[in-house]
Structures are given as C-alpha cells and as structure tokens.
Write an enzyme that holds these catalytic residues in place. Sequence first.
Site, mmCIF file in Angstrom:
data_model
loop_
_atom_site.group_PDB
_atom_site.id
_atom_site.type_symbol
_atom_site.label_atom_id
_atom_site.label_comp_id
_atom_site.label_asym_id
_atom_site.label_seq_id
_atom_site.Cartn_x
_atom_site.Cartn_y
_atom_site.Cartn_z
ATOM 1 C CD GLU A 91 17.943 -26.647 22.093
ATOM 2 O OE1 GLU A 91 17.558 -27.463 22.666
ATOM 3 O OE2 GLU A 91 18.860 -25.747 21.137
ATOM 4 C CG ASN A 140 13.867 -26.124 23.548
ATOM 5 O OD1 ASN A 140 14.539 -26.334 23.833
ATOM 6 N ND2 ASN A 140 13.610 -25.723 22.225
ATOM 7 C CB THR A 177 18.075 -28.960 25.826
ATOM 8 O OG1 THR A 177 17.185 -29.098 24.762
ATOM 9 C CG2 THR A 177 19.395 -29.246 25.633
HETATM 10 C C1 LIG Z 1 25.891 -27.913 25.118
HETATM 11 C C2 LIG Z 1 24.673 -28.058 24.022
HETATM 12 C C3 LIG Z 1 25.997 -27.855 23.471
HETATM 13 C C4 LIG Z 1 25.434 -27.347 21.655
HETATM 14 N N1 LIG Z 1 25.809 -26.842 20.961
HETATM 15 C C5 LIG Z 1 25.545 -26.787 19.929
HETATM 16 C C6 LIG Z 1 26.362 -26.468 18.526
HETATM 17 O O1 LIG Z 1 27.248 -26.273 18.549
HETATM 18 N N2 LIG Z 1 26.109 -26.090 17.065
HETATM 19 C C7 LIG Z 1 24.413 -26.902 17.500
HETATM 20 O O2 LIG Z 1 24.004 -26.487 16.192
HETATM 21 N N3 LIG Z 1 23.652 -26.988 17.744
HETATM 22 C C8 LIG Z 1 24.525 -26.970 19.373
HETATM 23 N N4 LIG Z 1 23.218 -27.376 20.576
HETATM 24 C C9 LIG Z 1 22.163 -27.473 20.671
HETATM 25 C C10 LIG Z 1 21.481 -29.410 19.817
HETATM 26 O O3 LIG Z 1 21.964 -29.084 18.211
HETATM 27 C C11 LIG Z 1 19.836 -29.441 20.242
HETATM 28 O O4 LIG Z 1 20.122 -29.506 21.677
HETATM 29 C C12 LIG Z 1 19.469 -29.907 19.428
HETATM 30 O O5 LIG Z 1 18.957 -30.013 18.437
HETATM 31 C C13 LIG Z 1 17.530 -30.181 20.112
HETATM 32 O O6 LIG Z 1 16.975 -29.000 19.926
HETATM 33 P P1 LIG Z 1 15.224 -29.075 21.037
HETATM 34 O O7 LIG Z 1 15.823 -28.986 21.905
HETATM 35 O O8 LIG Z 1 14.615 -27.996 20.157
HETATM 36 O O9 LIG Z 1 15.609 -30.742 20.015
HETATM 37 C C14 LIG Z 1 23.844 -27.418 21.343
HETATM 38 C C15 LIG Z 1 22.797 -28.652 23.280
HETATM 39 C C16 LIG Z 1 23.420 -28.575 23.834
HETATM 40 C C17 LIG Z 1 23.126 -28.981 25.519
HETATM 41 N N1 LIG Z 2 17.917 -33.174 32.179
HETATM 42 C C1 LIG Z 2 17.285 -32.800 31.245
HETATM 43 N N2 LIG Z 2 17.855 -31.762 31.582
HETATM 44 C C2 LIG Z 2 17.467 -31.028 30.451
HETATM 45 N N3 LIG Z 2 15.779 -31.223 29.876
HETATM 46 C C3 LIG Z 2 14.904 -32.563 30.709
HETATM 47 C C4 LIG Z 2 15.881 -33.577 31.061
HETATM 48 N N4 LIG Z 2 14.727 -33.903 31.321
HETATM 49 C C5 LIG Z 2 14.094 -34.261 31.171
HETATM 50 N N5 LIG Z 2 14.127 -33.202 30.302
HETATM 51 C C6 LIG Z 2 12.432 -32.918 29.802
HETATM 52 O O1 LIG Z 2 12.617 -32.966 28.517
HETATM 53 C C7 LIG Z 2 12.303 -32.203 27.707
HETATM 54 C C8 LIG Z 2 13.350 -31.881 26.739
HETATM 55 O O2 LIG Z 2 13.718 -32.512 25.543
HETATM 56 P P1 LIG Z 2 14.111 -32.658 24.397
HETATM 57 O O3 LIG Z 2 13.944 -33.964 23.459
HETATM 58 O O4 LIG Z 2 15.213 -31.862 23.927
HETATM 59 O O5 LIG Z 2 12.413 -31.598 24.416
HETATM 60 P P2 LIG Z 2 12.123 -30.058 23.095
HETATM 61 O O6 LIG Z 2 12.857 -30.263 21.881
HETATM 62 O O7 LIG Z 2 10.514 -30.056 23.479
HETATM 63 O O8 LIG Z 2 12.852 -29.807 24.110
HETATM 64 C C9 LIG Z 2 12.579 -30.883 28.595
HETATM 65 O O9 LIG Z 2 11.770 -30.027 28.737
HETATM 66 C C10 LIG Z 2 12.406 -31.331 30.079
HETATM 67 O O10 LIG Z 2 10.602 -31.584 30.435
#
Ligand SMILES: Cc1cc2nc3c(=O)[nH]c(=O)nc-3n(C[C@H](O)[C@H](O)[C@H](O)COP(=O)(O)O)c2cc1C
Ligand SMILES: Nc1ncnc2c1ncn2[C@@H]1O[C@H](COP(=O)(O)OP(=O)(O)O)[C@@H](O)[C@H]1O
Length: 313
Positions: free
Chosen positions: A258, A210, A208
Amino acid sequence: MKTISLTYPLPRDLQPDPCAIALGYFDGVHIGHRRVIQKAIDTAKMNGWKSAIMTFDPHPREVLGQTGYSQYLTPLADKLEQLEKMGVDLTYVMRFDIAFAAVYPEDFIAECLLPLNCRHVVVGFDYTFGYRGMGTAQTLLASSEGRYGIDIVGPVNRLGEKVSSTIIREYLHHGNVEQTRLLLGRPYKIRGVVVHGDKRGRTIGFPTANVRLSRPYLIGKNGVYGVRFNVDGQSYRGVMNVGIKPTFELEKKEKSLEVHIFDFQGDLYGKEVEVEFLFFIRDEQKFSGVDALIAQIREDVEYAKRKFAEANV
Ligand SMILES: Cc1cc2nc3c(=O)[nH]c(=O)nc-3n(C[C@H](O)[C@H](O)[C@H](O)COP(=O)(O)O)c2cc1C
Ligand SMILES: Nc1ncnc2c1ncn2[C@@H]1O[C@H](COP(=O)(O)OP(=O)(O)O)[C@@H](O)[C@H]1O
C-alpha cells in the site's frame, strides 16, 4: 528488439542473420549480467552481426522441482524490457521444460546454438548449461571447432562479493533495498494495478493505493519503505507499507502493498502503476490502536521526506 519464443527441438526453418549471442537466465539483469550482455552487443556491432540473447523460461529450478523460484526479480516481461533498453537486437526465449532439461551440453550446442547462426558466444565464468548443468564455458571452447568465438566474462564484484541474483534476493529478504539498487544498477521495481482495499486509509488521514502485482515479483521483507510511484507518465514520492497490517487483526493474512503518495489527490483505481523501492524505513508493527498507528505513520512520512530531500531521489 525482436523476441522469438522457442521450444526444444527447434524448428528447422530458422534462417537467422549471423549473431553474437549471450547465454543466461539473467534474472534481475544486474550489473554482472549487463557486462555479459554488453560484450555480445559490442562484438556484434564490431562485426556487423545482430546482438542476441538466449534466455530461458520459466526458471530451471521451478521446473526441476526445487523450491524458492516462483518469484522473480524481473519476471519475463521486465527482463525483456531491460534487454531492449540495453539495445539488444534479438532475444530468444527458450522454454525450459523436462525435454529441454535432458539435452546434453554437446547436443545443446549442435541443436540449439549453431542453428541460430551464432558466430560468437558470451557467457559468465560460472555459467553452466545442459543436462544437470554439466556444460561449462570449457565445453563451449572444446566444441567450437572454429565455428564461433567465445568470451568468458569474469566475476563482477560489489560490496565485497560477487554480484548474483541470489545475493540480491537475500538483500530484498532483509529489506536492504539500497544495496539492491547498487547491484541492479537501478532501483528494484515492481508493476501492478491499484485495487480497492478496506477504505480505512482515507479515514485515518493517509489514503493508500493498494497495489496488486501484475507479475510474479519477489517481495522481500515486510515493513515500511520510501518509494517512487509512477503512474500516467508522472512520478511521485511516497511511503509504502508491505505486510499484513497486524494492528487490525484481519482474517485474511495476505501480504499487501500500500502506497501513500505525497502531494497527490485523485482516483487511482484500476490504473497500472510502478513502484520503485528506494529505502527501508522500519519493520511492520502491531500497534495498540489506530491513534498509535497514525502517530507512527506521521513520523514515517516526516522521516521519508527528509531522506528524499537529502538523497535527492
Ligand atoms: C507508511 C505506512 C505505514 C504503515 N505501517 C503499518 C504498521 O506498522 N502496522 C500496521 O498494522 N499497519 C500499517 N500500515 C497500514 C495501515 O494499517 C493501512 O494503510 C490502513 O489500514 C488502510 O488500509 P486500506 O487501504 O485497506 O483501507 C501502514 C500504512 C502506511 C501508509
Ligand atoms: N495521496 C494519495 N495516496 C494514495 N492514494 C490516494 C491518494 N489520494 C487519493 N488516493 C486514492 O484513494 C484510494 C485510497 O483510499 P483508501 O481509503 O486507502 O482506500 P482503499 O482501502 O480502497 O485503498 C487510492 O486507491 C486512490 O485512488
């Protein structure tokens, strides 16, 4: 579009071209605002004048200590972008401070409006201005003495109600982004920069981006949305979680945004992006574990893809 920042009292050396001017705060530049702004543009065109806007910054309620107005539908830069897109020639951004808040309506007309060489003024039917908002469209009429024409634009109604920034804010608080889109005449859009998160996304199969907001946008209900994600001149579909990720019981209970972008691979860190809110999918939830969360995100993605295909957005 030319933008001129003003503070009260206005400088004496302004020598502007004649203009038709629309007055308003215009947060959101929604379809009601557009009616007012378009009237100024049309009147200016017909008469060979410049089209102008006078807006204010920050919001009067922020300055006058009333709560709830530090977040905007269109922070100033976004508002200016929308006005420019509409074809406005000139926008005056009047700093709203304590001194300006104390100006009586008649003094506003004499000291702030007439020096701008305005030949025509356009306001919405419920527009108020000057000290304690005592000035109305009637005040403008009574004070014109033939020096400027006036248009008072009636209410624009949609979904059974008068379109207003307040109602759009309420829709966003309820996650009703499709209604918001109808009233804005475009999807609700925020801008931000992609920052590093906890790197958990990639380990669960859904990386995702952020997004840290670049400007003070109103972010409504926590939950999962179908979005458009614009970066580097490309536009992608995706799903966005707005919230505090309760499944992980993080120490920082900060709201995060995210986006998991469909059919995208690559590095986005540090990029400037736009996210358009298209539809609401579900509330954010606390799951019993990562596996349950992953299963739900899979469903969210399936649902969103179907909805994107049906709605062709
Ligand atoms: C489509 C989608 C739905 C999500 N829904 C929830 C949710 O309902 N509850 C939750 O705790 N986290 C939810 N998440 C968040 C995930 O926990 C989060 O993307 C994951 O922890 C990655 O965090 P990071 O980018 O900081 O590594 C969701 C993420 C996505 C992409
Ligand atoms: N399909 C995708 N959707 C979102 N981010 C992506 C995707 N493919 C690659 N990325 C890259 O990966 C990063 C997200 O990885 P993630 O493990 O969720 O790390 P973070 O916790 O730093 O967001 C994004 O910031 C982007 O640079």
